[in-house]
Write an enzyme that holds these catalytic residues in place. Structure first.
Site, short mmCIF file in Angstrom:
data_model
loop_
_atom_site.label_atom_id
_atom_site.label_comp_id
_atom_site.label_asym_id
_atom_site.label_seq_id
_atom_site.Cartn_x
_atom_site.Cartn_y
_atom_site.Cartn_z
N HIS A 49 0.89 -1.16 0.00
CA HIS A 49 0.00 0.00 0.00
C HIS A 49 0.93 1.21 0.00
O HIS A 49 1.50 1.56 1.03
CB HIS A 49 -0.89 0.00 1.24
N HIS A 51 2.05 5.17 -0.76
CA HIS A 51 1.72 6.57 -0.95
C HIS A 51 2.93 7.20 -1.62
O HIS A 51 4.06 6.78 -1.40
CB HIS A 51 1.46 7.26 0.38
N CYS A 82 -2.55 11.94 2.48
CA CYS A 82 -1.95 11.43 3.69
C CYS A 82 -1.67 12.60 4.61
O CYS A 82 -0.74 13.37 4.36
CB CYS A 82 -0.67 10.67 3.39
N ASN A 92 -2.43 8.36 -1.96
CA ASN A 92 -2.55 6.99 -2.45
C ASN A 92 -2.05 6.91 -3.89
O ASN A 92 -2.29 7.80 -4.69
CB ASN A 92 -4.02 6.55 -2.41
#
Length: 121
Positions: A49, A51, A82, A92
């Site tokens: 995941h 960013h 974020c 993201n």
């Protein structure tokens, strides 16, 4: 990290996303961490995941893919940011960027990117 993965496996967690929530990881860090843990716990599916700022997303995606990652969390158009990053452009990784990077690497993600922009009526 391996102890945590063992614990997660013991409590029957089957999917874990390794996250760079502040977008600070370099491609080398992404690849190195994934390589270090990917084979440690059989039965736990690992993904990432990520960013990132838009201009750095592809290199992180490719680093994870080349390290063996086959599961990517993403958000359509990169929706979401974020609050911990301290940079309004960090958010993201966009699904569209993941698909483009995987195709660049020669993978077929099995998703038609052109259909992501169509709405059903």
């Amino acid at each position: 990290m391996q102890d945590t993965l063992e614990w997660l496996k013991d409590i029957r967690v089957r999917t874990v996303s390794l996250a760079d929530t502040a977008g600070n990881a370099t491609p080398e860090i992404v690849a190195g961490l994934f390589r270090d843990v990917k084979d440690h716990v059989a039965g736990v599916e690992l993904g990432v995941h990520l960013h990132s700022r838009p201009e750095n997303a592809e290199e992180k995606i490719l680093a994870a893919y080349e390290a063996g990652c086959r599961r990517f969390d993403s958000a359509l158009t990169g929706l979401g940011g974020c609050p911990f990053a301290g940079d309004n452009l960090v958010g993201n990784v966009a699904t569209e960027d993941v698909l483009a990077a995987l195709r660049k690497a020669g993978a077929d993600p099995g998703i038609d990117a052109s259909r992501l922009t169509k709405r059903s009526k």
